[in-house]
Design a protein around this motif. Structure first.
Motif, short mmCIF file in Angstrom:
data_model
loop_
_atom_site.label_atom_id
_atom_site.label_comp_id
_atom_site.label_asym_id
_atom_site.label_seq_id
_atom_site.Cartn_x
_atom_site.Cartn_y
_atom_site.Cartn_z
N TYR A 98 -5.86 0.60 10.87
CA TYR A 98 -4.30 0.05 10.67
C TYR A 98 -3.72 1.91 11.34
CZ TYR A 98 -5.79 -4.23 9.25
OH TYR A 98 -6.29 -5.35 9.11
N THR A 99 -2.97 1.59 12.49
CA THR A 99 -2.09 2.29 12.83
C THR A 99 -0.54 2.54 12.40
OG1 THR A 99 -3.54 3.24 14.87
CG2 THR A 99 -1.80 4.73 14.76
N GLY A 100 0.35 3.16 12.55
CA GLY A 100 1.44 3.13 12.36
C GLY A 100 2.32 2.13 11.03
N SER A 101 2.19 1.56 10.62
CA SER A 101 2.56 1.08 9.74
C SER A 101 1.38 -0.13 8.87
CB SER A 101 3.97 0.47 9.45
OG SER A 101 3.63 -0.65 10.63
N LEU A 102 1.18 -0.96 7.68
CA LEU A 102 0.85 -2.04 7.10
C LEU A 102 1.98 -2.81 6.62
CD1 LEU A 102 -2.06 -0.10 4.97
CD2 LEU A 102 -2.01 -1.65 6.82
N THR A 103 1.44 -4.04 7.26
CA THR A 103 1.98 -5.44 6.35
C THR A 103 1.70 -5.69 4.71
OG1 THR A 103 0.45 -6.93 7.18
CG2 THR A 103 2.40 -6.06 8.49
N GLU A 104 2.38 -6.43 4.43
CA GLU A 104 1.82 -7.13 2.84
C GLU A 104 0.40 -7.65 3.19
OE1 GLU A 104 3.19 -9.80 -0.98
OE2 GLU A 104 5.13 -9.22 0.65
#
Length: 1001
Positions: A98-104
């Motif tokens: 995953y690029t950028g950020s991770l959701t919960e």
């Protein structure tokens, strides 16, 4: 950051453990059966090349950074999500990125991979149901890489299954899922859309061990022997010659042998643990002695991080890293890839120099005798519990590393003499830790070991110490912490006297290392390096991640231990206007310092004191000399004159205190009574049956009777009669109780007096106690007996309310007298059934008869001049017939707390109050005369948990009455079947001495 949850690690650990056991058994079988090559059948035979793991083929490998930049091996892409499939350490491995950020959801969702097979026949023969294989991970921990200014969160998933070969793949289905949300990520990839798998390498240092087959066979034979007994015993004869190469240096001559005590170091088919020593003055990787071992032996990345933090805090730590290791068999052109191994520095002069210390000795306890015993127990198959018959750890001798050099050097020999005796003094409990150790460094090491959950390194057999010849002190050396586990208690240092200086410094260090700032600082410092190491490790070991929640848990446990919610227990012993004595128990595991008695404003109420620290779990008494203004501290609107009021004002006082070594102040209220055992009180109340010493007692053990001999006697001490007997008292018997003498009996009392020769229990000088009969299974019978001038039964702190008491036993009393008894009750019967007939109660100090939770009948009896009530019952059912009550100071007849009194022919003369029914009680009487009494009848509710009272009278005669009745609105008085309507508010306020009752006189 690679962070694994504990739950995930436990779950995956079970699966991995099972696989490793199977592999270990297979490896053992092959190692013991193969005459030529112990690895035959597992690894490539002669002339078979293994390029993916071959360190010489680095140029053909992709690295993770290259992979993400070039997007080679990408098999799926959607928005910020990509899938890569490559070959890592010979195993097909998915990378979900995953690029950028991770959701919960993306961080915590499950991972599922459905592997559909071209030919599922072998798999169907096992599972009987599905054509596909399902691989699942409840959680995986992302590795964070920053590339091109963006964070990449990489999850690795090894496609590893005994019935899956990549060439048999038909298609993959990758799924992310939660039970609440369902599928939120899905990719289906046919096999024919996949290109060739490229091997993914790493940037770890490479190490090649070059050894002949003959010498490897010697090592394999030693391993087989160890696996059979369960313990590896080593000696210098086990060393074999070999050559080792690294990226920087080639063909360094070394000697090597197996290492480890338990065989967990040897069970993996390929990852055997080795001790490697370059010959002469040669070094490799900057070390003269080192080990390579399975990374799980030290819990993967945890040992690396622990040693980094150790060295950052100026402690002696080991160099610890990870290598790609392979073994080259000379003259056979065979390469045995061992995969990623952990590199651990051994104990040597270079270790000390690397830690910026003057050359000195490294000492330890020689645990070889323990391992000899363990091996013998297993070899002889003796069924003993673990460590039974082991040499006591407190008897282990001291050993020194580099013994030959040490003992042949006069300087080092003198150092050894000092260091050895310091360590022995600690072992034998003769030296304080602060006397032998650099206490600042020791306490730092202990605190870090507990923070990291590295209790293994604090076991006595794992202790390594450096003797610093400059300071003449010992210092701890980090070794085998096996960190990375939640702790449930703080492990103490296993040797030496834990003195106050050591304890004070330990609390100081615990406070420091458990702080969020301390933990965050080293996580930030090593975060990038940990991710760099986590990338290759996670490709081979699913359980290799770091769960920093462990540090949080352990830090909180440390704080809980040094700052407990209940740190002391303080109770008042005594006080006067000038001083207050307090008993204080230290509830914590550390020495505690007491400060002052304070109020809420924290101003001191006492003069200064000089009490030192209270040891852990100890109890002391401290007398506080109060300031002259002490009483003024309690002036208030309600207490305008000031002055300390016990116990009300005691609740306002707190005792300041703190753990030695901490600046955090705690305050504890002072309890009004002690909470520690006073055995004197218990012992003084014990009952001892010594009947033979009383001259008026004869015992018949056959008939189980205790006979009181006829005559007159004096009793000046406690007479205790245990249960199981019957006490026979003959007519005419007389006993004078003096000096507080009391009779306590758990056997039935039979008083067989006559009208001409009554029995007498009395106190001639008013110093005697009373009589208590309890718990007898047979009834007591009292006839023609006089109880005169007695007080209460009293045994030390234990006392009752009646001069004569019957508890939980049946009793019949007739033709007897209770006169001038000096107690709250002349006769008190509790939780019993009774019959009282033709009995006189005269001149009683307080109540004549008091019945608590009883059932019985009083008939043909007279109650004269009772100091309080004539008949008072609570929670009882009592019949009263033909009873005369004369001049009671309070109530003639009182029923309370749900009692019922039924009677007839009752006469009450003089006194304060006639009948009272309160608190859900009822009085029913047929034929009653009340004369010359201030208040004839009262019904009311006294206790909120009960209710009103009822009195129902028939054939009532009043004469000389001041007030006929006081009836509360909810209570009822019925006279001759007519409900009295006249009610009075606040009846209870008029009772109990306000207007009516004993105190109103």
């Amino acid at each position: 950051m690679l962070i694994n949850s504990k739950e995930n690690r436990n779950r995956t650990g079970l699966v991995i453990g099972a696989v490793l056991i199977i592999l270990a058994l297979l490896g053992f079988q092959l190692a013991t059966s193969s005459e030529q090559n112990p690895f035959t059948g597992i690894f490539p035979k002669k002339n078979k090349k293994v390029l993916p793991q071959d360190a010489t083929q680095v140029s053909s490998l992709l690295y993770t950074d290259d992979l993400l930049n070039s997007e080679k091996d990408k098999i799926y892409e959607r928005d910020n999500f990509s899938l890569y499939l490559n070959l890592e350490l010979g195993t097909p491995t998915l990378m979900a990125v995953y690029t950028g950020s991770l959701t919960e959801l993306e961080e915590n969702g499950r991972f599922l991979v459905f592997i559909y097979l071209k030919d599922p026949s072998k798999w169907r023969s096992i599972n009987k149901k599905y054509d596909h294989i399902l691989l699942t991970k409840e959680t995986l921990t992302p590795i964070v890489k920053k590339l091109g200014g963006k964070d990449h969160y990489i999850f690795k998933f090894r496609l590893e299954h005994p019935y899956f070969a990549f060439e048999n793949l038909e298609r993959l289905e990758f799924v992310r899922h939660t039970r609440a949300f369902g599928r939120f990520e899905e990719a289906i990839i046919p096999a024919d859309s996949l290109g060739p798998l490229y091997p993914v390498g790493n940037s770890l240092e490479n190490l090649t061990i070059n050894i002949t087959q003959k010498r490897l066979d010697k090592i394999a034979a030693k391993r087989a022997e160890a696996l059979e007994s369960g313990v590896l015993m080593t000696s210098d004869d086990d060393f074999v010659k070999a050559h080792v190469s690294s990226n920087e240096r080639q063909n360094i001559p070394v000697t090597m042998r197996l290492k480890g005590d338990w065989t967990d170091h040897l069970e993996h088919p390929a990852k055997w643990s080795f001790r490697i020593v370059p010959t002469g003055e040669e070094t490799l990787l900057g070390m003269r002695k080192f080990s390579v071992q399975h990374p799980k032996a030290r819990n993967y990345l945890w040992e690396w991080l622990f040693n980094k933090v150790v060295k950052d805090n100026d402690l002696v730590g080991l160099r610890y890293d990870f290598l790609n290791v392979r073994m080259q068999i000379k003259n056979r052109d065979s390469v045995i890839p061992m995969g990623i191994m952990a590199l651990e520095e051994s104990f040597d002069k270079i270790l000390i120099e690397n830690n910026k210390r003057r050359e000195g000795l490294i000492l330890a306890f020689d645990e070889s005798s323990m391992w000899n015993e363990r091996k013998q127990i297993r070899d002889m198959e003796v069924d003993l519990k673990k460590d039974v018959d082991m040499p006591k750890r407190g008897e282990l001798p001291v050993k020194v590393y580099n013994e030959n050099k040490t003992l042949s050097s006069p300087v080092l020999s003198r150092q050894f003499e000092i260091g050895r005796n310091l360590l022995l003094g600690l072992r034998d409990g003769k030296l304080k830790l602060s006397e032998a150790f650099d206490v600042d460094k020791l306490t730092t090491y202990i605190a870090l070991s507990n923070l990291f959950g590295g209790h293994h390194g604090l076991h006595v057999e794992n202790i390594r110490t450096y003797y610093n010849p400059v300071t003449n002190k010992l210092e701890p050396v980090s070794f085998d912490s096996n960190s990375g586990y939640n702790i449930s208690t703080l492990l103490e240092y296993p040797i030496g006297i834990h003195d106050d200086l050591f304890r004070e410094k330990l609390v100081e260090k615990y406070t420091l290392i458990s702080s969020e700032a301390f933990i965050s600082s080293f996580i930030r410092k090593y975060e990038e390096q940990l991710n760099e190491l986590a990338m290759p490790l996670s490709g081979e070991f699913n359980e290799a991640g770091l769960d920093f929640e462990i540090l949080r848990h352990n830090a909180n446990l440390i704080k809980k231990k040094i700052f407990p919610a209940n740190s002391i227990n303080a109770t008042l012993i005594s006080f006067d206007n000038k001083s207050m004595e307090v008993e204080v128990k230290n509830l914590s595991d550390f020495p505690m310092m007491l400060e002052d008695l304070v109020l809420s404003n924290k101003k001191s109420l006492n003069e200064k004191h000089n009490l030192g620290p209270i040891p852990a779990k100890d109890t002391v008494r401290l007398k506080f000399n109060l300031k002259s203004a002490f009483n003024n501290a309690f002036v208030s609107k309600k207490n305008k004159e000031g002055g300390f009021r016990y116990p009300k004002d005691l609740r306002k006082i707190q005792l300041g205190h703190y753990v030695l070594g901490s600046s955090y102040r705690m305050y504890e209220p002072i309890k009004a009574y002690r909470s520690t055992l006073n055995m004197k009180v218990v012992e003084s109340s014990r009952l001892n049956a010594e009947l033979a010493k009383f001259d008026f007692i004869r015992i018949d053990e056959e008939l189980k009777t205790v006979h009181f001999e006829p005559g007159s006697y004096e009793l000046s001490e406690l007479l205790y009669i245990p249960g199981g007997y019957t006490i026979q008292v003959p007519e005419g018997f007389s006993l004078n109780l003096s000096n507080g003498a009391t009779i306590v009996s758990y056997s039935a009392l039979h008083c067989n007096g006559s009208s001409k020769a009554p029995i007498r229990f009395y106190s001639g000088d008013s110093s005697g106690g009373g009589i208590f009969v309890s718990s007898s299974k047979t009834p007591s019978k009292i006839s023609n007996t006089q109880f005169t001038n007695l007080s209460i039964p009293k045994v030390a702190h234990w006392e009752l309310s009646g001069a004569v008491n019957f508890n939980e036993t049946e009793v019949t009393i007739n033709h007897s007298t209770f006169e001038k008894n000096r107690s709250e009750d002349a006769l008190n019967i509790i939780r019993s059934e009774f019959t009282i007939d033709s009995v006189q109660f005269k001149d009683t100090y307080s109540d004549a008869f008091d019945g608590d939770f009883v059932k019985g009948k009083i008939s043909n009896s007279v109650f004269t001049n009772s100091g309080n009530d004539g008949i008072d019952v609570s929670g009882s059912l009592v019949e009263v017939e033909n009873v005369l009550i004369i001049n009671p100071s309070d109530k003639a007849l009182s029923a309370g707390e749900g009692s019922t009194i039924k009677g007839k022919n009752i006469e009450i003369k003089s006194g304060e109050i006639g009948l009272v029914s309160k608190d859900l009680s009822r009085i029913d009487i047929q034929g009653i005369s009340i004369a010359d009494t201030r208040l004839a009848i009262s019904c009311f509710q006294k206790k909120t948990e009960y209710g009103p009272g009822i009195i129902d009278l028939k054939d009532v005669r009043f004469s000389g009455i001041e007030v006929a009745y006081l009836i509360e609105p909810r209570s009822d008085l019925i006279i001759d079947n007519k409900v009295i309507q006249e009610k009075t508010e606040g009846v209870i306020d008029k009772m109990y001495g306000s207007e009516y009752g004993k105190s109103s006189r």
